[in-house]
Design an enzyme around this catalytic site. Structure first.
Site, PDB file in Angstrom:
ATOM      1  N   TYR A   1       0.866  -1.185   0.000  1.00 19.15           N
ATOM      2  CA  TYR A   1       0.000   0.000   0.000  1.00 19.15           C
ATOM      3  C   TYR A   1       0.895   1.224   0.000  1.00 19.15           C
ATOM      4  O   TYR A   1       1.542   1.534   1.001  1.00 19.15           O
ATOM      5  CB  TYR A   1      -0.916  -0.035   1.230  1.00 19.15           C
ATOM      6  CG  TYR A   1      -1.909   1.099   1.343  1.00 19.15           C
ATOM      7  CD1 TYR A   1      -2.140   2.000   0.304  1.00 19.15           C
ATOM      8  CD2 TYR A   1      -2.627   1.265   2.517  1.00 19.15           C
ATOM      9  CE1 TYR A   1      -3.056   3.031   0.430  1.00 19.15           C
ATOM     10  CE2 TYR A   1      -3.550   2.293   2.654  1.00 19.15           C
ATOM     11  CZ  TYR A   1      -3.757   3.172   1.613  1.00 19.15           C
ATOM     12  OH  TYR A   1      -4.666   4.201   1.759  1.00 19.15           O
TER      13      TYR A   1
ATOM     14  N   LYS B   1      -1.584  -1.501  -3.844  1.00 20.26           N
ATOM     15  CA  LYS B   1      -2.646  -0.510  -3.764  1.00 20.26           C
ATOM     16  C   LYS B   1      -1.997   0.850  -3.941  1.00 20.26           C
ATOM     17  O   LYS B   1      -1.185   1.280  -3.120  1.00 20.26           O
ATOM     18  CB  LYS B   1      -3.366  -0.594  -2.420  1.00 20.26           C
ATOM     19  CG  LYS B   1      -4.444   0.478  -2.235  1.00 20.26           C
ATOM     20  CD  LYS B   1      -5.049   0.424  -0.845  1.00 20.26           C
ATOM     21  CE  LYS B   1      -6.036   1.582  -0.642  1.00 20.26           C
ATOM     22  NZ  LYS B   1      -6.573   1.629   0.746  1.00 20.26           N
TER      23      LYS B   1
END
Length: 299
Positions: A142, A170
């Protein structure tokens, strides 16, 4: 048993980063979490991120994180990917959270860039690989430099992609050029972590979304990605444009604040926020109602 996945879409295409419902006195609302998870999967989510930032992970205890993953797995684990957020700015703590998530039955891990302490790229590489080494679960990186203070550079992403269990990223970096290079060079499954860029990121190779607005518009997000992947770019663009007021409205202030306000307006489990977060003001709620109505959301 985890839902089916492919190397191209290891966690499906549409995932919502779920809020953590609390009771009126601020305790963890496991029944509410199960009801909300069921609602979101019924709406069309392939997966849910539990214990992410939108889930107020900085203010929930390790035991609460474990109990929340267990409750959501009981509710929807046979129908959706349940991905546990385990990232912190302490590698050893993150490893403990990852191992607990695996023992609890999570299907995957979301690991955010360490925040505040601003490690160098080599430190990021060692952090992510140590967590990936700690379990047998697939890992989604992320990358959100606006919150963490440091980006995961493209060269580091390419190195990390060599790890057999680091399978996705992400992307909340907000840089389509860097995303393009990283997608092309790493081969990771790429998920938009910035709702306003859902469609643009698809155009440079993303496979799906980890969304906040998915709490409210999952069917539209699914229609968008299905239109795009089937070649109907015009329809995907029309859906994107219809959702612009929702994207804008949900991020006029911090996303968990507006999400909980909107869920409360819809009669869904949400509850209060834990300090230092704070509820939306009456004025912010009125503006949110205007924005959501403009995007076709029924309250």
């Amino acid at each position: 048993m985890a839902p089916t996945s492919t190397p191209q879409t290891p966690f499906g295409r549409v995932l919502t980063a779920m809020v953590t419902p609390f009771t009126a006195d601020g305790a963890l609302d496991l029944d509410g979490a199960q009801r909300l998870a069921t609602h979101l999967v019924d709406a069309g989510n392939d997966g849910l991120i539990i214990n992410g930032t939108t889930g107020e992970s900085p203010t929930t205890s390790d035991a609460e994180k474990r109990d929340l993953v267990r409750a959501v797995l009981e509710a929807v684990g046979d129908r959706a990917h349940v991905v546990a957020g385990v990232g912190t700015n302490d590698t050893h703590h993150s490893i403990e959270l990852a191992r607990t998530a695996e023992r609890t039955g999570a299907h995957g891990l979301l690991v955010v860039t360490p925040y505040y302490n601003k490690p160098p790229q080599e430190g990021l590489y060692r952090h992510f690989t140590a967590i990936a080494d700690a379990t047998d679960l697939p890992v989604m990186l992320y990358d959100i430099p606006g919150r963490s203070g440091v980006p995961i550079n493209t060269e580091t992403i390419v190195r990390l992609a060599e790890h057999p269990r680091i399978v996705a990223n992400k992307d909340a970096k907000g840089d389509l050029g860097r995303a393009s290079w990283a997608i092309a060079r790493s081969g990771l499954a790429w998920y938009s972590g910035d709702d306003m860029l859902n469609l643009p990121l698809l155009s440079v190779g993303a496979v799906g979304f980890v969304s906040v607005v998915g709490h409210l518009v999952t069917p539209e997000l699914r229609a968008l990605v299905e239109a795009y992947t089937s070649g109907d770019v015009q329809k995907a663009t029309e859906i994107h444009q219809k959702l612009l007021p929702v994207y804008t409205g949900m991020f006029r202030t911090q996303g968990v604040m507006t999400t909980k306000a909107a869920l409360t307006l819809q009669g869904l489990p949400a509850g209060p926020l834990r300090p230092p977060m704070a509820e939306c003001t009456p004025e912010e709620i009125e503006q949110l109602k205007i924005d959501l109505a403009a995007g076709g959301v029924q309250l």
